[in-house]
Design an enzyme around this catalytic site. Structure first.
Site, PDB file in Angstrom:
ATOM      1  N   LYS A  76       0.854  -1.125  -0.253  1.00  0.00           N
ATOM      2  CA  LYS A  76       0.129   0.012   0.091  1.00  0.00           C
ATOM      3  C   LYS A  76       0.842   1.260   0.119  1.00  0.00           C
ATOM      4  O   LYS A  76       0.474   2.398  -0.857  1.00  0.00           O
ATOM      5  CB  LYS A  76      -0.907  -0.027   1.151  1.00  0.00           C
ATOM      6  CG  LYS A  76      -1.878   1.009   1.531  1.00  0.00           C
ATOM      7  CD  LYS A  76      -2.770   1.381   0.301  1.00  0.00           C
ATOM      8  CE  LYS A  76      -3.425   2.767   0.497  1.00  0.00           C
ATOM      9  NZ  LYS A  76      -4.339   3.019  -0.698  1.00  0.00           N
ATOM     10  N   LYS A 121       1.778  10.842   4.628  1.00  0.00           N
ATOM     11  CA  LYS A 121       2.163   9.887   5.611  1.00  0.00           C
ATOM     12  C   LYS A 121       2.624   8.328   4.848  1.00  0.00           C
ATOM     13  O   LYS A 121       3.441   7.723   4.951  1.00  0.00           O
ATOM     14  CB  LYS A 121       0.831   9.581   6.703  1.00  0.00           C
ATOM     15  CG  LYS A 121       0.844   8.176   7.528  1.00  0.00           C
ATOM     16  CD  LYS A 121       0.020   7.150   7.157  1.00  0.00           C
ATOM     17  CE  LYS A 121      -1.327   7.420   6.378  1.00  0.00           C
ATOM     18  NZ  LYS A 121      -2.145   6.426   6.208  1.00  0.00           N
TER      19      LYS A 121
HETATM   20  P1  NDP Z   1     -10.169  10.256   7.839  1.00  0.00           P
HETATM   21  O1  NDP Z   1      -9.265  11.306   8.534  1.00  0.00           O
HETATM   22  O2  NDP Z   1     -11.232  10.597   6.867  1.00  0.00           O
HETATM   23  O3  NDP Z   1     -10.754   9.802   9.316  1.00  0.00           O
HETATM   24  C1  NDP Z   1      -9.910   8.989  10.227  1.00  0.00           C
HETATM   25  C2  NDP Z   1     -10.706   8.386  11.293  1.00  0.00           C
HETATM   26  O4  NDP Z   1      -9.697   7.892  12.082  1.00  0.00           O
HETATM   27  C3  NDP Z   1     -11.839   9.022  11.907  1.00  0.00           C
HETATM   28  O5  NDP Z   1     -12.827   8.265  12.198  1.00  0.00           O
HETATM   29  C4  NDP Z   1     -11.326   9.586  12.868  1.00  0.00           C
HETATM   30  O6  NDP Z   1     -12.163  10.103  13.875  1.00  0.00           O
HETATM   31  C5  NDP Z   1     -10.161   8.668  13.640  1.00  0.00           C
HETATM   32  N1  NDP Z   1      -9.452   9.233  14.252  1.00  0.00           N
HETATM   33  C6  NDP Z   1      -8.443   9.866  14.187  1.00  0.00           C
HETATM   34  N2  NDP Z   1      -7.553  10.066  15.109  1.00  0.00           N
HETATM   35  C7  NDP Z   1      -7.922   9.284  16.133  1.00  0.00           C
HETATM   36  C8  NDP Z   1      -7.319   8.886  17.337  1.00  0.00           C
HETATM   37  N3  NDP Z   1      -6.403   9.326  17.958  1.00  0.00           N
HETATM   38  N4  NDP Z   1      -8.095   7.833  18.185  1.00  0.00           N
HETATM   39  C9  NDP Z   1      -9.226   7.337  17.442  1.00  0.00           C
HETATM   40  N5  NDP Z   1      -9.818   7.603  16.460  1.00  0.00           N
HETATM   41  C10 NDP Z   1      -8.906   8.722  15.639  1.00  0.00           C
HETATM   42  O7  NDP Z   1      -9.353   9.048   7.059  1.00  0.00           O
HETATM   43  P2  NDP Z   1      -9.964   8.127   5.988  1.00  0.00           P
HETATM   44  O8  NDP Z   1     -11.091   7.140   6.373  1.00  0.00           O
HETATM   45  O9  NDP Z   1      -9.965   8.949   4.780  1.00  0.00           O
HETATM   46  O10 NDP Z   1      -8.591   7.075   6.006  1.00  0.00           O
HETATM   47  C11 NDP Z   1      -8.438   6.003   6.964  1.00  0.00           C
HETATM   48  C12 NDP Z   1      -7.284   5.119   6.861  1.00  0.00           C
HETATM   49  O11 NDP Z   1      -7.588   4.617   5.268  1.00  0.00           O
HETATM   50  C13 NDP Z   1      -5.978   5.871   6.338  1.00  0.00           C
HETATM   51  O12 NDP Z   1      -5.028   5.232   6.879  1.00  0.00           O
HETATM   52  C14 NDP Z   1      -5.983   6.474   4.871  1.00  0.00           C
HETATM   53  O13 NDP Z   1      -4.371   6.480   4.531  1.00  0.00           O
HETATM   54  C15 NDP Z   1      -6.679   5.035   4.412  1.00  0.00           C
HETATM   55  N6  NDP Z   1      -7.219   5.216   3.036  1.00  0.00           N
HETATM   56  C16 NDP Z   1      -8.012   6.287   2.620  1.00  0.00           C
HETATM   57  C17 NDP Z   1      -8.772   6.504   1.415  1.00  0.00           C
HETATM   58  C18 NDP Z   1      -9.513   7.464   0.993  1.00  0.00           C
HETATM   59  O14 NDP Z   1      -9.955   7.697  -0.220  1.00  0.00           O
HETATM   60  N7  NDP Z   1      -9.832   8.405   1.734  1.00  0.00           N
HETATM   61  C19 NDP Z   1      -8.176   5.531   0.464  1.00  0.00           C
HETATM   62  C20 NDP Z   1      -7.203   4.348   0.805  1.00  0.00           C
HETATM   63  C21 NDP Z   1      -6.740   4.124   1.934  1.00  0.00           C
HETATM   64  P3  NDP Z   1     -12.913  11.642  14.084  1.00  0.00           P
HETATM   65  O15 NDP Z   1     -14.215  11.273  13.113  1.00  0.00           O
HETATM   66  O16 NDP Z   1     -13.156  11.676  15.504  1.00  0.00           O
HETATM   67  O17 NDP Z   1     -11.892  12.548  13.557  1.00  0.00           O
END
Ligand code: NDP
Length: 295
Positions: free
Chosen positions: A171, A240
């Site tokens: 990835k 990242k």
């Molecule tokens: P977001 O930034 O949209 O969401 C992150 C999630 O993590 C939210 O639910 C957030 O909660 C939670 N979070 C952040 N910090 C903490 C913490 N300290 N403790 C608990 N929960 C936490 O990320 P994505 O959904 O876009 O991405 C998630 C993963 O998937 C990442 O690793 C990303 O690289 C990967 N990814 C994303 C893609 C995309 O198109 N978006 C595509 C492919 C992979 P809160 O709602 O409270 O902020």
């Protein structure tokens, strides 16, 4: 199958929506509770008060968080997963995480009879919505076979990358290539705009030629030329991922100057554009530096 889903972010929420149906019994937890409550209202599932509460009865726990740092925090923190994970449970980490952390989590959980699989995804929010993500996973095949229906609920192309951490490794490199393509295509188009060529004409040629990529075929026409710049995948998360690839290269004594330069450029873009900017907005940095607009 009782499934707990931790992290309803841009992609996590869409993935979880495919598990809110038979044969799954879904419970969700999100740091910002209002997001979990809204998800629960829309999908008629239960919201857990804490990660431990979500995990207590689960057969499968899925985490989808920004990075391995947050996965560790949700695992080890107060009311964290570790307090409630039972022997026989499988933790599937769909975060684009880093291989050494995934390996250390797997070793720690293994000692308690809990199995771990790293299963990052690709295809963005469009594929997440339609349940057609590519899933690259690392771990034991016998463990995967037990949880296959869960992965198939949101994945279409599902590939065993190797031992734990191999999914994360693939990835990170895939996304490093995405970052290279975005910047390289933006730089190429900036030069052509300066030379007086219409970027739409340039893309028409490039996309019928050997310089094409997902960036030239989809991202730039749909998001840059239109000036829409939708926010689907945060630039900070892509930075990242390139960082993970760069550290992997360093640890393995690989010579990868192009990846290192791209990591530096995305670091600059993150500083300029902020935590909420979308990854394709990196093009704006190239435009600004060259005094052009690609439209
Ligand atoms: P977001 O930034 O949209 O969401 C992150 C999630 O993590 C939210 O639910 C957030 O909660 C939670 N979070 C952040 N910090 C903490 C913490 N300290 N403790 C608990 N929960 C936490 O990320 P994505 O959904 O876009 O991405 C998630 C993963 O998937 C990442 O690793 C990303 O690289 C990967 N990814 C994303 C893609 C995309 O198109 N978006 C595509 C492919 C992979 P809160 O709602 O409270 O902020």
């Amino acid at each position: 199958m009782k499934v707990a889903f931790i992290g309803l972010g841009d992609i996590g929420g869409l993935m979880a929506s495919h598990l809110a149906r038979d044969p799954f019994d879904l419970v969700v937890w999100n740091r910002t509770a209002s997001k979990a409550e809204e998800f629960a209202r829309n999908h008629k599932v239960r919201v857990a008060a804490t990660p431990a509460d979500a995990t207590r009865d689960a057969d499968v726990v899925i985490t989808c968080l920004p990075s391995s740092v947050e996965v560790e925090a949700v695992l080890h923190g107060e009311n964290g997963l570790l307090e409630a994970l039972r022997k026989g449970t499988v933790l599937i980490d769909c975060t684009s995480g880093d291989p050494p952390t995934s390996r250390s989590i797997a070793a720690e959980l293994g000692g308690r009879g809990v199995e771990f699989i790293d299963a990052p995804v690709s295809g963005g929010t469009t594929a997440a919505k339609s349940g057609t993500l590519t899933v690259m996973w690392g771990g034991e095949i016998t463990v995967f076979e037990r949880i296959r229906p869960v992965i198939e609920a949101f994945g279409k192309k599902i590939v065993h990358a190797g031992a734990v951490g191999a999914g994360d490794a693939v990835k990170a490199v895939n996304n490093a290539l995405l970052a290279v393509h975005i910047l390289a295509t933006a730089e190429g188009l900036a030069v052509l705009v300066k030379a007086g060529v219409d970027p739409k004409v340039a893309l028409d040629v490039i996309n019928a030629s050997s310089g094409r990529s997902n960036s030239s075929e989809n991202l730039i026409p749909q998001r840059v030329i239109t000036r829409a710049f939708p926010r689907t995948f945060r630039l900070a998360l892509l930075e990242k991922d390139i960082g993970i690839a760069a550290v992997m290269a360093e640890d393995l004594n690989a010579r990868t100057p192009l990846l290192s330069l791209t990591a530096e450029r995305f670091h600059e873009a993150r500083e300029k554009l902020g935590e909420q900017a979308d990854h394709v907005e990196a093009v704006k940095m190239v435009e600004e530096e060259n005094g052009v607009v690609i439209k």
